[in-house]
Design a protein around this motif. Structure first.
Motif, short mmCIF file in Angstrom:
data_model
loop_
_atom_site.label_atom_id
_atom_site.label_comp_id
_atom_site.label_asym_id
_atom_site.label_seq_id
_atom_site.Cartn_x
_atom_site.Cartn_y
_atom_site.Cartn_z
N VAL A 82 49.17 0.15 75.00
CA VAL A 82 50.51 0.98 74.41
C VAL A 82 50.15 1.73 75.24
O VAL A 82 49.69 3.38 75.66
CB VAL A 82 50.13 0.90 73.02
N VAL A 83 51.97 2.10 75.47
CA VAL A 83 52.03 3.39 76.51
C VAL A 83 53.09 4.02 76.30
O VAL A 83 54.29 3.91 75.83
CB VAL A 83 52.22 3.16 77.98
N CYS B 73 59.42 17.03 80.31
CA CYS B 73 59.66 17.93 79.77
C CYS B 73 61.21 18.04 80.44
O CYS B 73 60.71 18.42 81.71
CB CYS B 73 58.99 19.67 80.28
N PRO B 74 62.13 18.57 80.31
CA PRO B 74 63.59 18.40 81.15
C PRO B 74 63.40 19.73 81.60
O PRO B 74 63.37 20.99 81.32
CB PRO B 74 64.00 18.30 79.47
N LEU C 146 54.81 20.80 73.77
CA LEU C 146 55.77 20.39 72.95
C LEU C 146 56.30 19.24 72.44
O LEU C 146 55.92 18.11 72.00
CB LEU C 146 56.83 21.13 72.55
N HIS C 147 56.69 18.60 73.70
CA HIS C 147 57.04 17.44 74.30
C HIS C 147 56.17 16.56 74.23
O HIS C 147 56.16 14.84 73.37
CB HIS C 147 57.90 17.72 75.44
N GLU C 148 54.65 16.74 75.00
CA GLU C 148 53.31 15.68 74.89
C GLU C 148 53.08 15.31 73.32
O GLU C 148 52.69 14.34 73.18
CB GLU C 148 52.06 16.68 75.74
N ILE D 101 49.23 8.20 76.47
CA ILE D 101 50.50 8.82 76.93
C ILE D 101 50.26 9.65 78.25
O ILE D 101 49.28 9.82 78.32
CB ILE D 101 50.91 10.65 76.11
N VAL D 102 51.92 9.22 78.53
CA VAL D 102 51.99 9.60 80.30
C VAL D 102 53.03 9.99 80.74
O VAL D 102 54.36 10.32 80.42
CB VAL D 102 52.07 7.90 81.19
N GLU D 103 52.71 11.18 81.52
CA GLU D 103 54.18 12.35 81.77
C GLU D 103 54.72 12.01 83.02
O GLU D 103 53.98 11.33 83.88
CB GLU D 103 53.58 13.32 82.37
N GLY D 104 55.70 11.29 82.85
CA GLY D 104 57.16 10.98 83.80
C GLY D 104 58.21 10.00 83.62
O GLY D 104 58.25 9.68 82.17
N ARG D 105 59.21 9.51 83.79
CA ARG D 105 59.82 8.66 83.49
C ARG D 105 59.33 7.57 83.48
O ARG D 105 58.29 6.57 83.90
CB ARG D 105 60.91 8.04 85.29
N ALA D 106 60.06 7.46 82.24
CA ALA D 106 59.61 6.10 81.34
C ALA D 106 59.36 5.05 82.31
O ALA D 106 58.75 3.67 82.10
CB ALA D 106 60.53 5.74 80.39
N ARG D 107 60.84 4.23 82.36
CA ARG D 107 60.90 3.17 83.60
C ARG D 107 59.59 3.40 84.81
O ARG D 107 58.98 2.53 85.08
CB ARG D 107 62.56 3.18 84.61
N THR D 108 59.64 3.96 85.34
CA THR D 108 58.15 4.62 87.03
C THR D 108 56.91 4.12 85.77
O THR D 108 55.85 3.52 86.19
CB THR D 108 58.27 5.93 86.87
#
Length: 290
Positions: A184-185, A190-191, A208-210, A234-241
């Motif tokens: 599950v991903v 963070c904008p 906060l975003h994490e 939980i992965v930082e990055g664009r969801a599609r990528t």
């Protein structure tokens, strides 16, 4: 009532690959398989008849295509009940209509290699954006062979849906049938406008975003069955990528797509649209109502 798995066939290598995949899925689920060919051949042939059989030549070709696909399904899964139908209608319209009485709808891509393989055909894209049942787009290989699962896991992309998501239910049911875990991903970013150059504040927006991503994942999974193994990331990055990267080691990638009552445009979010084009494994688009 037992709803079949429906496959859109057109004689291409990708559609035959979809037939193989769907036959395996039908065997696992104990469901019948329905093979559908749709084309507006009457618009172009009118009433001209092939001399040898008394039918329009395109109809003869269509019947040969579904017969070939049926034989292929029988060879792959002899115990699966297979039915076929040829319809003189727009394929997008036919398959969306079929989705109303199907447990799942399976299509292939139309590309064959390289860049072409990355470009999803318009029929599959339209069906994925409008169908009322889960749509599986079989992609990830550059030949006409459907591979059985080799990675031993399915990947679920979690978005903003609350607990009770249809995509979550589908993923865990599929994992149970296959006897594999669910990865599950949840992606987060963070904008840029929230970042700061001050060294004492630099980490706060990101944390906060994490944390919000952690909470969204926990909410989505609060009612999942305990008998299915799952791994949460939980992965930082664009969801599609992030999801396309995860698909490289997966047998199936599952995402949800919101259906808006009264909305007639393509009902696919950016993430679902992106993974349909670039995933390295078959993709399931699960409609989420509301």
């Amino acid at each position: 009532m037992t709803l079949p798995i429906v496959v859109g066939v057109d004689g291409s290598e990708p559609s035959l690959r979809a037939v193989d995949w769907a036959a395996d899925e039908a065997a696992v689920r104990g469901l019948p398989l329905r093979l559908v060919y749709a084309s507006l051949w009457e618009r172009y042939e009118g009433s001209s008849l092939a001399e040898d059989v008394g039918k329009p030549s395109e109809q003869v070709r269509a019947e040969d295509i579904v017969a070939t696909a049926a034989r292929r399904a029988h060879r792959r899964q002899p115990d699966v009940k297979v039915s076929t139908e040829v319809l003189s209608e727009e394929p997008e319209y036919v398959l969306v209509r079929e989705s109303r009485s199907a447990s799942a709808l399976v299509t292939g891509t139309r590309g064959r290699s390289g860049l072409a393989e990355a470009l999803l055909g318009s029929v599959s894209l339209t069906v994925a954006g409008h169908a009322q049942c889960p749509v599986i787009v079989v992609r990830g290989n550059h030949d006409n062979q459907a591979r059985t699962g080799t990675h031993g896991r399915v990947v679920l992309g979690v978005g903003e849906r609350p607990a009770g998501s249809a995509a979550v239910r589908f993923a865990f049911e599929e994992a149970r049938r296959r006897g594999v875990p669910v990865d599950v991903v949840r992606a987060w970013r963070c904008p840029a406008h929230e970042s700061t150059d001050h060294p004492l504040m630099a980490g706060e927006p990101a944390r906060l975003h994490e944390q919000q991503a952690v909470e969204a994942l926990e909410t989505a999974l609060q009612d999942v069955p305990a008998d299915v193994e799952s791994h949460r990331r939980i992965v930082e990055g664009r969801a599609r990528t992030v999801l396309v990267d995860a698909s490289r080691d997966a047998d199936l990638l599952i995402v949800g797509a919101k259906r808006r009552p009264g909305h007639y445009g393509l009902q696919l979010g950016r993430v679902a649209h992106g993974v349909l084009h670039y995933s390295a494994c078959p993709v399931v688009i699960v409609p989420e109502q509301g």
